[in-house]
Design a protein around this motif. Structure first.
Motif, mmCIF file in Angstrom:
data_model
loop_
_atom_site.group_PDB
_atom_site.id
_atom_site.type_symbol
_atom_site.label_atom_id
_atom_site.label_comp_id
_atom_site.label_asym_id
_atom_site.label_seq_id
_atom_site.Cartn_x
_atom_site.Cartn_y
_atom_site.Cartn_z
ATOM 1 N N GLU A 17 -4.045 18.594 36.315
ATOM 2 C CA GLU A 17 -2.741 18.103 35.842
ATOM 3 C C GLU A 17 -2.421 16.739 36.470
ATOM 4 O OE1 GLU A 17 0.792 18.102 33.760
ATOM 5 O OE2 GLU A 17 -0.966 19.363 33.462
ATOM 6 N N ILE A 18 -2.777 16.578 37.743
ATOM 7 C CA ILE A 18 -2.530 15.310 38.437
ATOM 8 C C ILE A 18 -3.260 14.162 37.740
ATOM 9 C CG2 ILE A 18 -3.235 14.039 40.520
ATOM 10 C CD1 ILE A 18 -2.412 16.475 42.151
ATOM 11 N N ILE A 19 -4.530 14.394 37.442
ATOM 12 C CA ILE A 19 -5.328 13.321 36.835
ATOM 13 C C ILE A 19 -4.767 12.981 35.453
ATOM 14 C CG2 ILE A 19 -7.646 12.714 35.988
ATOM 15 C CD1 ILE A 19 -8.724 14.284 38.448
ATOM 16 N N LYS A 20 -4.409 14.026 34.700
ATOM 17 C CA LYS A 20 -3.821 13.811 33.374
ATOM 18 C C LYS A 20 -2.545 12.966 33.487
ATOM 19 C CE LYS A 20 -2.499 17.344 30.766
ATOM 20 N NZ LYS A 20 -2.508 18.789 30.482
ATOM 21 N N ARG A 21 -1.702 13.313 34.451
ATOM 22 C CA ARG A 21 -0.431 12.577 34.612
ATOM 23 C C ARG A 21 -0.669 11.125 35.011
ATOM 24 N NH1 ARG A 21 4.130 16.102 37.820
ATOM 25 N NH2 ARG A 21 4.100 17.941 36.520
ATOM 26 N N LEU A 22 -1.626 10.913 35.932
ATOM 27 C CA LEU A 22 -1.814 9.550 36.451
ATOM 28 C C LEU A 22 -2.423 8.607 35.421
ATOM 29 C CD1 LEU A 22 -2.929 10.076 40.152
ATOM 30 C CD2 LEU A 22 -0.756 9.245 39.292
ATOM 31 N N ILE A 23 -3.309 9.155 34.575
ATOM 32 C CA ILE A 23 -3.966 8.307 33.571
ATOM 33 C C ILE A 23 -2.920 7.758 32.588
ATOM 34 C CG2 ILE A 23 -5.633 8.365 31.629
ATOM 35 C CD1 ILE A 23 -7.259 8.706 34.114
ATOM 36 N N SER A 24 -1.876 8.553 32.291
ATOM 37 C CA SER A 24 -0.887 8.074 31.310
ATOM 38 C C SER A 24 0.399 7.569 31.983
ATOM 39 C CB SER A 24 -0.580 9.173 30.289
ATOM 40 O OG SER A 24 -0.296 10.370 30.951
ATOM 41 N N ARG A 25 0.319 7.292 33.294
ATOM 42 C CA ARG A 25 1.507 6.777 33.998
ATOM 43 C C ARG A 25 1.635 5.254 33.808
ATOM 44 N NH1 ARG A 25 2.408 7.765 40.404
ATOM 45 N NH2 ARG A 25 0.603 6.432 40.710
ATOM 46 N N ARG A 26 2.844 4.808 33.628
ATOM 47 C CA ARG A 26 3.133 3.367 33.632
ATOM 48 C C ARG A 26 4.362 3.177 34.511
ATOM 49 N NH1 ARG A 26 -0.808 4.171 31.343
ATOM 50 N NH2 ARG A 26 -1.711 3.225 29.475
ATOM 51 N N MET A 29 17.869 13.297 57.233
ATOM 52 C CA MET A 29 16.621 12.680 56.778
ATOM 53 C C MET A 29 15.735 13.737 56.118
ATOM 54 S SD MET A 29 13.754 10.452 58.807
ATOM 55 C CE MET A 29 14.752 8.995 58.930
ATOM 56 N N VAL A 30 15.312 13.418 54.872
ATOM 57 C CA VAL A 30 14.444 14.314 54.106
ATOM 58 C C VAL A 30 13.149 13.574 53.809
ATOM 59 C CG1 VAL A 30 14.201 15.540 51.902
ATOM 60 C CG2 VAL A 30 16.417 15.498 53.041
ATOM 61 N N LEU A 31 12.049 14.290 53.855
ATOM 62 C CA LEU A 31 10.736 13.671 53.610
ATOM 63 C C LEU A 31 10.060 14.394 52.443
ATOM 64 C CD1 LEU A 31 8.311 13.304 56.609
ATOM 65 C CD2 LEU A 31 7.487 14.131 54.440
ATOM 66 N N LEU A 32 9.546 13.623 51.481
ATOM 67 C CA LEU A 32 8.815 14.199 50.347
ATOM 68 C C LEU A 32 7.358 13.836 50.503
ATOM 69 C CD1 LEU A 32 10.415 13.344 46.876
ATOM 70 C CD2 LEU A 32 10.352 15.560 48.033
ATOM 71 N N PHE A 33 6.472 14.795 50.447
ATOM 72 C CA PHE A 33 5.051 14.437 50.445
ATOM 73 C C PHE A 33 4.293 15.310 49.451
ATOM 74 C CE2 PHE A 33 2.619 17.550 53.167
ATOM 75 C CZ PHE A 33 3.665 18.367 53.551
ATOM 76 N N GLY A 34 3.118 14.852 49.094
ATOM 77 C CA GLY A 34 2.320 15.548 48.096
ATOM 78 C C GLY A 34 1.267 14.587 47.592
ATOM 79 N N PRO A 35 0.297 15.075 46.844
ATOM 80 C CA PRO A 35 -0.793 14.214 46.379
ATOM 81 C C PRO A 35 -0.308 13.131 45.414
ATOM 82 C CG PRO A 35 -0.872 16.360 45.324
ATOM 83 C CD PRO A 35 0.187 16.450 46.370
ATOM 84 N N PRO A 36 -1.094 12.071 45.249
ATOM 85 C CA PRO A 36 -0.717 11.051 44.262
ATOM 86 C C PRO A 36 -0.569 11.724 42.897
ATOM 87 C CG PRO A 36 -3.018 10.774 45.001
ATOM 88 C CD PRO A 36 -2.380 11.785 45.890
ATOM 89 N N GLY A 37 0.443 11.326 42.146
ATOM 90 C CA GLY A 37 0.606 11.852 40.792
ATOM 91 C C GLY A 37 1.424 13.121 40.708
ATOM 92 N N VAL A 38 1.871 13.628 41.850
ATOM 93 C CA VAL A 38 2.619 14.885 41.822
ATOM 94 C C VAL A 38 4.060 14.670 41.343
ATOM 95 C CG1 VAL A 38 3.507 14.875 44.201
ATOM 96 C CG2 VAL A 38 2.850 17.035 43.142
ATOM 97 N N GLY A 39 4.494 13.386 41.348
ATOM 98 C CA GLY A 39 5.843 13.068 40.881
ATOM 99 C C GLY A 39 6.808 12.721 41.997
ATOM 100 N N LYS A 40 6.267 12.382 43.157
ATOM 101 C CA LYS A 40 7.130 12.036 44.302
ATOM 102 C C LYS A 40 8.049 10.864 43.994
ATOM 103 C CE LYS A 40 3.936 10.909 47.247
ATOM 104 N NZ LYS A 40 2.716 11.196 46.520
#
Ligand code: AMP
Length: 216
Positions: free
Chosen positions: A118-127, A2-13
């Motif tokens: 970078e997170i905010i930039k990524r999330l604004i253009s995420r679909r 079992m592997v767990l990935l965590f990180g802030p929203p928009g980090v690419g999880k």
């Protein structure tokens, strides 16, 4: 394993969880996708969940841990990749006691890190594709045909919580509730941190290297 990935929203999880589960043939538990599917089903539970999603708040632990418990029991014979769960101490403790009960254990927790600009930039253009959950970015990873999913041809949508106000709130929730779990993971499993800068392929390589180091 079992592997767990965590990180802030928009980090690419989510993107990396899709790539990693395909590479390692592991079963992915992406609670955010499950919650959005429940909302889309317009069930009574979905209506309740929507209130939290639309406010950038965490959905109550009893709902989340029930989803997780059911999933882990169903897939207990598989390699499991946890994406977006646990998000606070109570959920983390529930996870460990569920795993103990099933004689399972968490092998490695990987924290993905990226700076806030970078997170905010990524999330604004995420679909994303509401059908197959593939994630795109109009700047760094656009679909071949504008607004259409490469895989299932469904029209792409923007998540309702990907607006600057809610992004900042979700980041604050992450800092307060989720990032402090580092100490918990250090005590319960292997903990690793990966910088999520660079292309999808580069980040995938970093994460795969970590996982490879602990398999076999
Ligand atoms: P995500 O798709 O991981 O960005 O999650 C989207 C939203 O779903 C979050 O902002 C929360 O409202 C909710 N959510 C996802 N995972 C959890 C969790 N483990 N606990 C509580 N709420 C969650």
């Amino acid at each position: 394993m079992m592997v767990l990935l965590f990180g802030p929203p928009g980090v690419g999880k989510g993107t990396q969880a899709n790539l990693l589960s395909a590479r390692y043939k592991s079963t992915k538990f992406s609670i955010g996708d499950m919650l959005r599917d429940e909302v889309a089903s317009k069930s009574e539970l979905g209506t309740k969940i929507a209130q939290y999603l639309n406010n950038g708040a965490l959905v109550p632990d009893d709902i989340i841990s029930a989803f997780a418990r059911q999933f882990i029991e169903k897939h207990k014979a598989d390699d499991i990749l946890l994406d977006g769960f646990p998000r606070n101490m109570n959920q983390a403790q529930n996870l460990i006691s569920d795993l103990n009960r099933l004689s399972l254990s968490l092998k490695v927790a990987i924290e993905m890190h990226l700076n806030e600009t970078e997170i905010i930039k990524r999330l604004i253009s995420r679909r994303y594709c509401p059908q197959c959950n593939k994630i795109y970015n109009y700047v760094t990873n656009p679909p071949r045909q504008k607004q259409v999913c490469d895989i299932c041809k469904t029209t792409l949508i923007k998540r309702s919580d990907d607006n600057e106000k809610l992004i900042r709130k979700r980041l604050a929730v992450y800092e307060k509730e989720t990032q402090p779990l580092v100490g918990f993971y250090k005590a319960h499993c292997i903990y690793e941190r990966a910088e999520a800068t660079g292309s999808q392929e580069e980040v995938f390589k970093k994460l795969s290297n970590i996982i490879d180091a602990y398999t076999n």
